[in-house]
Design a protein around this motif. Sequence first.
Motif, PDB file in Angstrom:
ATOM      1  N   PHE A   1       5.783   9.489  -1.809  1.00  0.00           N
ATOM      2  CA  PHE A   1       4.958   8.615  -0.983  1.00  0.00           C
ATOM      3  C   PHE A   1       5.806   7.578  -0.263  1.00  0.00           C
ATOM      4  O   PHE A   1       6.961   7.321  -0.636  1.00  0.00           O
ATOM      5  N   THR A   2       5.232   7.010   0.784  1.00  0.00           N
ATOM      6  CA  THR A   2       5.833   5.850   1.433  1.00  0.00           C
ATOM      7  C   THR A   2       5.046   4.617   1.017  1.00  0.00           C
ATOM      8  O   THR A   2       3.858   4.705   0.687  1.00  0.00           O
ATOM      9  N   ALA A   3       5.710   3.480   1.036  1.00  0.00           N
ATOM     10  CA  ALA A   3       5.063   2.209   0.702  1.00  0.00           C
ATOM     11  C   ALA A   3       5.466   1.166   1.730  1.00  0.00           C
ATOM     12  O   ALA A   3       6.636   1.113   2.149  1.00  0.00           O
ATOM     13  N   VAL A   4       4.510   0.367   2.147  1.00  0.00           N
ATOM     14  CA  VAL A   4       4.753  -0.742   3.076  1.00  0.00           C
ATOM     15  C   VAL A   4       3.922  -1.936   2.610  1.00  0.00           C
ATOM     16  O   VAL A   4       2.987  -1.796   1.827  1.00  0.00           O
ATOM     17  N   ARG A   5       4.267  -3.088   3.110  1.00  0.00           N
ATOM     18  CA  ARG A   5       3.420  -4.262   2.882  1.00  0.00           C
ATOM     19  C   ARG A   5       2.209  -4.185   3.823  1.00  0.00           C
ATOM     20  O   ARG A   5       2.336  -3.729   4.961  1.00  0.00           O
TER      21      ARG A   5
ATOM     22  N   ARG B   1       6.458  11.424   7.622  1.00  0.00           N
ATOM     23  CA  ARG B   1       5.358  12.307   7.243  1.00  0.00           C
ATOM     24  C   ARG B   1       5.553  13.686   7.871  1.00  0.00           C
ATOM     25  O   ARG B   1       5.378  14.720   7.215  1.00  0.00           O
ATOM     26  N   ASP B   2       5.940  13.714   9.146  1.00  0.00           N
ATOM     27  CA  ASP B   2       6.157  14.990   9.832  1.00  0.00           C
ATOM     28  C   ASP B   2       7.348  15.735   9.226  1.00  0.00           C
ATOM     29  O   ASP B   2       7.314  16.966   9.083  1.00  0.00           O
ATOM     30  N   ALA B   3       8.416  15.005   8.882  1.00  0.00           N
ATOM     31  CA  ALA B   3       9.609  15.637   8.323  1.00  0.00           C
ATOM     32  C   ALA B   3       9.308  16.258   6.965  1.00  0.00           C
ATOM     33  O   ALA B   3       9.783  17.357   6.651  1.00  0.00           O
TER      34      ALA B   3
ATOM     35  N   GLU C   1       0.841  -1.203   0.000  1.00  0.00           N
ATOM     36  CA  GLU C   1       0.000   0.000   0.000  1.00  0.00           C
ATOM     37  C   GLU C   1       0.873   1.249   0.000  1.00  0.00           C
ATOM     38  O   GLU C   1       1.969   1.266   0.575  1.00  0.00           O
ATOM     39  N   HIS C   2       0.395   2.293  -0.654  1.00  0.00           N
ATOM     40  CA  HIS C   2       1.102   3.566  -0.754  1.00  0.00           C
ATOM     41  C   HIS C   2       0.388   4.617   0.093  1.00  0.00           C
ATOM     42  O   HIS C   2      -0.845   4.615   0.187  1.00  0.00           O
ATOM     43  N   ASP C   3       1.165   5.517   0.686  1.00  0.00           N
ATOM     44  CA  ASP C   3       0.608   6.603   1.479  1.00  0.00           C
ATOM     45  C   ASP C   3       1.311   7.894   1.067  1.00  0.00           C
ATOM     46  O   ASP C   3       2.538   8.009   1.165  1.00  0.00           O
ATOM     47  N   LEU C   4       0.548   8.866   0.575  1.00  0.00           N
ATOM     48  CA  LEU C   4       1.119  10.104   0.060  1.00  0.00           C
ATOM     49  C   LEU C   4       1.733  10.934   1.182  1.00  0.00           C
ATOM     50  O   LEU C   4       1.092  11.214   2.192  1.00  0.00           O
ATOM     51  N   LEU C   5       3.013  11.324   0.994  1.00  0.00           N
ATOM     52  CA  LEU C   5       3.647  12.265   1.908  1.00  0.00           C
ATOM     53  C   LEU C   5       3.327  13.698   1.504  1.00  0.00           C
ATOM     54  O   LEU C   5       3.097  14.562   2.341  1.00  0.00           O
ATOM     55  N   GLY C   6       3.359  13.956   0.200  1.00  0.00           N
ATOM     56  CA  GLY C   6       3.067  15.303  -0.282  1.00  0.00           C
ATOM     57  C   GLY C   6       3.556  15.499  -1.702  1.00  0.00           C
ATOM     58  O   GLY C   6       4.019  14.564  -2.357  1.00  0.00           O
ATOM     59  N   GLU C   7       3.450  16.726  -2.163  1.00  0.00           N
ATOM     60  CA  GLU C   7       3.830  17.063  -3.535  1.00  0.00           C
ATOM     61  C   GLU C   7       5.132  17.845  -3.551  1.00  0.00           C
ATOM     62  O   GLU C   7       5.407  18.641  -2.644  1.00  0.00           O
ATOM     63  N   ASP C   8       5.922  17.617  -4.596  1.00  0.00           N
ATOM     64  CA  ASP C   8       7.246  18.224  -4.725  1.00  0.00           C
ATOM     65  C   ASP C   8       7.350  18.875  -6.106  1.00  0.00           C
ATOM     66  O   ASP C   8       7.404  18.170  -7.123  1.00  0.00           O
ATOM     67  N   PRO C   9       7.357  20.214  -6.182  1.00  0.00           N
ATOM     68  CA  PRO C   9       7.416  20.880  -7.485  1.00  0.00           C
ATOM     69  C   PRO C   9       8.687  20.528  -8.267  1.00  0.00           C
ATOM     70  O   PRO C   9       9.759  20.326  -7.689  1.00  0.00           O
TER      71      PRO C   9
ATOM     72  N   ALA D   1       0.322  -4.035  11.732  1.00  0.00           N
ATOM     73  CA  ALA D   1       0.404  -4.152  13.189  1.00  0.00           C
ATOM     74  C   ALA D   1       1.808  -3.872  13.723  1.00  0.00           C
ATOM     75  O   ALA D   1       2.021  -3.928  14.932  1.00  0.00           O
ATOM     76  N   ASP D   2       2.751  -3.556  12.849  1.00  0.00           N
ATOM     77  CA  ASP D   2       4.133  -3.326  13.268  1.00  0.00           C
ATOM     78  C   ASP D   2       4.282  -1.880  13.735  1.00  0.00           C
ATOM     79  O   ASP D   2       4.299  -0.944  12.937  1.00  0.00           O
ATOM     80  N   GLU D   3       4.383  -1.702  15.048  1.00  0.00           N
ATOM     81  CA  GLU D   3       4.440  -0.348  15.600  1.00  0.00           C
ATOM     82  C   GLU D   3       5.722   0.368  15.204  1.00  0.00           C
ATOM     83  O   GLU D   3       5.733   1.595  15.042  1.00  0.00           O
ATOM     84  N   SER D   4       6.820  -0.372  15.034  1.00  0.00           N
ATOM     85  CA  SER D   4       8.071   0.253  14.629  1.00  0.00           C
ATOM     86  C   SER D   4       7.939   0.896  13.251  1.00  0.00           C
ATOM     87  O   SER D   4       8.356   2.031  13.036  1.00  0.00           O
ATOM     88  N   VAL D   5       7.357   0.159  12.310  1.00  0.00           N
ATOM     89  CA  VAL D   5       7.163   0.703  10.963  1.00  0.00           C
ATOM     90  C   VAL D   5       6.242   1.918  11.012  1.00  0.00           C
ATOM     91  O   VAL D   5       6.485   2.930  10.350  1.00  0.00           O
ATOM     92  N   SER D   6       5.194   1.841  11.828  1.00  0.00           N
ATOM     93  CA  SER D   6       4.260   2.964  11.940  1.00  0.00           C
ATOM     94  C   SER D   6       4.943   4.206  12.508  1.00  0.00           C
ATOM     95  O   SER D   6       4.683   5.334  12.061  1.00  0.00           O
ATOM     96  N   LEU D   7       5.837   4.021  13.470  1.00  0.00           N
ATOM     97  CA  LEU D   7       6.565   5.154  14.045  1.00  0.00           C
ATOM     98  C   LEU D   7       7.462   5.828  13.023  1.00  0.00           C
ATOM     99  O   LEU D   7       7.504   7.065  12.928  1.00  0.00           O
ATOM    100  N   VAL D   8       8.164   5.025  12.233  1.00  0.00           N
ATOM    101  CA  VAL D   8       9.054   5.595  11.219  1.00  0.00           C
ATOM    102  C   VAL D   8       8.240   6.302  10.144  1.00  0.00           C
ATOM    103  O   VAL D   8       8.585   7.401   9.703  1.00  0.00           O
ATOM    104  N   ARG D   9       7.142   5.689   9.744  1.00  0.00           N
ATOM    105  CA  ARG D   9       6.293   6.297   8.716  1.00  0.00           C
ATOM    106  C   ARG D   9       5.753   7.645   9.183  1.00  0.00           C
ATOM    107  O   ARG D   9       5.712   8.622   8.423  1.00  0.00           O
ATOM    108  N   ALA D  10       5.339   7.733  10.444  1.00  0.00           N
ATOM    109  CA  ALA D  10       4.821   8.988  10.984  1.00  0.00           C
ATOM    110  C   ALA D  10       5.916  10.050  11.042  1.00  0.00           C
ATOM    111  O   ALA D  10       5.666  11.232  10.747  1.00  0.00           O
ATOM    112  N   ALA D  11       7.134   9.656  11.417  1.00  0.00           N
ATOM    113  CA  ALA D  11       8.242  10.606  11.475  1.00  0.00           C
ATOM    114  C   ALA D  11       8.585  11.140  10.088  1.00  0.00           C
ATOM    115  O   ALA D  11       8.896  12.323   9.926  1.00  0.00           O
TER     116      ALA D  11
END
Length: 297
Positions: free
Chosen positions: A265-269, A286-288, A160-168, A274-284
Amino acid sequence: MFELRRLRLLHELALRGTIAEVAASLSYSPSTVSQQLSLLEREAGVTLLEPDGRRVRLTPQGRMLAQHAARALELDEAARAELIDTPGWEPVRLSAMPTAAETIVPAALTALAERAPELRVELAELPPEESLFELWARRFDLVIAEQYPGYTREQRDGVEHDLLGEDPIRIVLPPSEHPTQLSDLRDRAWVMEPEGTAARQWAVQQCRAAGFEPDVRFEAADLTTHVRLVASGHAVGMLPDLIWGDEPSPLTVADLPGSPVREVFTAVRTSSHADESVSLVRAALRDAFAAHRRVAP
């Protein structure tokens, strides 16, 4: 009962096509891979591989078992993630495209050092074409990639893909020059990414839409090379804003027709939900990226 490690070898063979590539990917010798697949055939009681010239290919039973192997690996990954209730017990294997590895990832790691100091992140810098395949093949847990307008990345089952944002994306010219239109650069030497990449295909199409075929005299995967060739006056090019990080561009930049953006975007399987470690990195991450966009020129 099938052994999961042998099922993974069969799964890898179905993805990569040759025993040599499976061995290189998993740091085994080809003879070890062949031996383990032979043992898997004995466990299955049917022929899984057959000769194909100097190589081997999967039989229909082999292809069927490889599909079951993929599901078994997903279940194993999901079960392990649910058993872990403390972030950091398992390292997060991250692959990032170069512009993200140089700008977004360091900021995310700084945030993670405060939020979860016990969390280990391992980084590899790879182009999206390679890293997305390796995510599917389970070499990585998380990928940062991009897609250009009209060049959507392949959607693989179980990813699955999750959009981080747009880059001109903008035209870049030597610092001594003034901004100009794309159509005025028909007689210039260009630097672009290698053939076969989405970035190259997209950039060539922009030039063709402006009425000319670009003279791609320089080809480089490393965008730092693009910057240096343009800065020294040898080429013009197209670069995303993310390459500059939080610093102003040292080159002259000009807008492209329609002010196009690439999607980062980020992509994960899906089995990593349920992997909290992956979720933490993905959130960081997104914030960055959001923080970068707030300070971008």
